[in-house]
Design a protein around this motif. Structure first.
Motif, short mmCIF file in Angstrom:
data_model
loop_
_atom_site.label_atom_id
_atom_site.label_comp_id
_atom_site.label_asym_id
_atom_site.label_seq_id
_atom_site.Cartn_x
_atom_site.Cartn_y
_atom_site.Cartn_z
N ALA A 121 7.36 38.30 -13.24
CA ALA A 121 8.19 39.50 -13.34
C ALA A 121 7.48 40.78 -12.92
CB ALA A 121 8.76 39.63 -14.74
N PRO A 122 6.26 41.07 -13.37
CA PRO A 122 5.63 42.33 -12.95
C PRO A 122 5.45 42.45 -11.43
CG PRO A 122 4.42 41.39 -14.79
CD PRO A 122 5.42 40.37 -14.35
N LEU A 123 5.04 41.36 -10.80
CA LEU A 123 4.83 41.40 -9.36
C LEU A 123 6.14 41.55 -8.61
CD1 LEU A 123 2.20 38.52 -9.15
CD2 LEU A 123 1.77 40.97 -9.09
N LEU A 162 9.01 42.80 -9.76
CA LEU A 162 9.60 44.11 -10.02
C LEU A 162 8.91 45.20 -9.22
CD1 LEU A 162 10.33 43.96 -13.86
CD2 LEU A 162 11.96 43.95 -11.98
N ALA A 163 7.59 45.13 -9.10
CA ALA A 163 6.87 46.12 -8.30
C ALA A 163 7.31 46.05 -6.84
CB ALA A 163 5.36 45.89 -8.41
N ALA A 164 7.40 44.86 -6.29
CA ALA A 164 7.84 44.71 -4.91
C ALA A 164 9.28 45.19 -4.74
CB ALA A 164 7.71 43.25 -4.47
N LEU A 165 10.13 44.92 -5.72
CA LEU A 165 11.52 45.37 -5.66
C LEU A 165 11.62 46.90 -5.66
CD1 LEU A 165 14.59 44.56 -5.88
CD2 LEU A 165 14.29 44.89 -8.33
N VAL A 166 10.89 47.54 -6.56
CA VAL A 166 10.95 49.00 -6.66
C VAL A 166 10.38 49.64 -5.40
CG1 VAL A 166 9.99 50.98 -7.91
CG2 VAL A 166 10.94 49.06 -9.17
N ILE A 167 9.26 49.14 -4.91
CA ILE A 167 8.66 49.70 -3.70
C ILE A 167 9.60 49.49 -2.51
CG2 ILE A 167 6.75 49.44 -2.08
CD1 ILE A 167 5.00 48.84 -4.56
N GLY A 168 10.20 48.32 -2.40
CA GLY A 168 11.14 48.06 -1.32
C GLY A 168 12.35 48.98 -1.38
N LEU A 169 12.84 49.24 -2.59
CA LEU A 169 13.98 50.15 -2.75
C LEU A 169 13.62 51.57 -2.34
CD1 LEU A 169 16.89 50.44 -3.78
CD2 LEU A 169 15.94 50.95 -6.03
N VAL A 170 12.44 52.03 -2.75
CA VAL A 170 12.01 53.38 -2.39
C VAL A 170 11.84 53.50 -0.87
CG1 VAL A 170 10.08 55.02 -2.58
CG2 VAL A 170 10.96 53.88 -4.62
N ILE A 171 11.23 52.51 -0.27
CA ILE A 171 11.05 52.53 1.19
C ILE A 171 12.40 52.48 1.90
CG2 ILE A 171 10.09 51.26 3.16
CD1 ILE A 171 7.99 52.72 1.55
N THR A 218 1.84 45.37 -4.86
CA THR A 218 1.70 44.07 -5.54
C THR A 218 0.25 43.83 -5.92
OG1 THR A 218 3.57 43.22 -4.29
CG2 THR A 218 2.13 41.60 -5.32
N PHE A 219 -0.67 44.19 -5.03
CA PHE A 219 -2.09 44.04 -5.33
C PHE A 219 -2.50 44.91 -6.51
CE2 PHE A 219 -6.61 45.01 -4.41
CZ PHE A 219 -7.11 43.72 -4.58
N MET A 220 -2.00 46.14 -6.56
CA MET A 220 -2.34 47.05 -7.67
C MET A 220 -1.78 46.52 -9.00
SD MET A 220 -4.25 49.25 -6.34
CE MET A 220 -4.39 50.45 -7.61
N VAL A 221 -0.55 46.03 -8.97
CA VAL A 221 0.03 45.45 -10.19
C VAL A 221 -0.76 44.22 -10.62
CG1 VAL A 221 2.06 44.29 -11.13
CG2 VAL A 221 2.32 46.40 -9.83
N LEU A 222 -1.20 43.44 -9.66
CA LEU A 222 -2.01 42.26 -9.98
C LEU A 222 -3.34 42.66 -10.61
CD1 LEU A 222 -2.02 39.20 -9.84
CD2 LEU A 222 -3.05 39.38 -7.57
N LEU A 277 -3.84 45.47 -12.35
CA LEU A 277 -3.55 46.04 -13.67
C LEU A 277 -3.06 44.99 -14.66
CD1 LEU A 277 -1.82 49.36 -12.60
CD2 LEU A 277 -4.14 49.06 -13.48
N ALA A 278 -2.19 44.09 -14.23
CA ALA A 278 -1.60 43.11 -15.14
C ALA A 278 -2.33 41.77 -15.12
CB ALA A 278 -0.13 42.89 -14.79
N GLY A 279 -3.32 41.63 -14.26
CA GLY A 279 -4.03 40.36 -14.12
C GLY A 279 -4.65 39.85 -15.41
N PRO A 280 -5.38 40.69 -16.15
CA PRO A 280 -5.96 40.19 -17.40
C PRO A 280 -4.91 39.71 -18.40
CG PRO A 280 -7.03 42.22 -16.75
CD PRO A 280 -5.88 42.02 -15.82
N TRP A 281 -3.81 40.44 -18.49
CA TRP A 281 -2.72 40.02 -19.39
C TRP A 281 -2.13 38.70 -18.93
CZ3 TRP A 281 2.50 39.58 -18.01
CH2 TRP A 281 3.35 39.27 -19.06
N MET A 282 -1.92 38.57 -17.62
CA MET A 282 -1.35 37.34 -17.07
C MET A 282 -2.29 36.16 -17.31
SD MET A 282 0.05 38.99 -13.53
CE MET A 282 0.83 37.54 -12.85
N LEU A 283 -3.58 36.38 -17.12
CA LEU A 283 -4.55 35.32 -17.35
C LEU A 283 -4.60 34.91 -18.81
CD1 LEU A 283 -6.69 33.59 -15.97
CD2 LEU A 283 -8.35 35.38 -16.48
N GLN A 284 -4.54 35.89 -19.70
CA GLN A 284 -4.53 35.59 -21.13
C GLN A 284 -3.29 34.78 -21.52
OE1 GLN A 284 -4.29 39.05 -23.59
NE2 GLN A 284 -4.47 37.92 -25.49
#
Length: 89
Positions: free
Chosen positions: A22-24, A26-35, A58-62, A64-71
């Motif tokens: 979901a985080p990845l 949603l980030a791609a969706l929001v960025i695509g909408l803005v563009i 997507t890389f930035m969200v990964l 930021l959210a990578g540690p949470w996703m790994l946990q």
């Protein structure tokens, strides 16, 4: 192994997949909408314009959210492996 147990394990796997993706997405969706709004406002019709911002976002969200996703995935796998004796026996 009962059908209810199989359905429960499958449901948990689908929930985990949705939570981790979901985080990845949603980030791609929001960025695509803005563009897309930017392209509509400026009438720039370049298809490749949204690729780099989506990739960077997507890389930035990964990052930021990578540690949470790994946990989350480690805890899910730990629970799944610990439940093997109850599933088998």
């Amino acid at each position: 192994m009962t059908p209810e147990l199989v359905m429960n394990i499958g449901r948990q796997a689908i929930e985990m997949t949705l939570m981790l993706s979901a985080p990845l997405l949603l980030a791609a969706l929001v960025i695509g909408l803005v563009i897309s709004i930017f392209q509509a406002a400026t009438q720039i019709n370049e298809q490749t314009l949204s690729f780099i911002p989506k990739l960077v976002g997507t890389f930035m969200v990964l990052i930021l959210a990578g540690p949470w996703m790994l946990q989350m995935i480690v805890e899910y796998i730990r629970r799944l492996l610990e439940s093997i004796p109850q599933v088998v026996g």
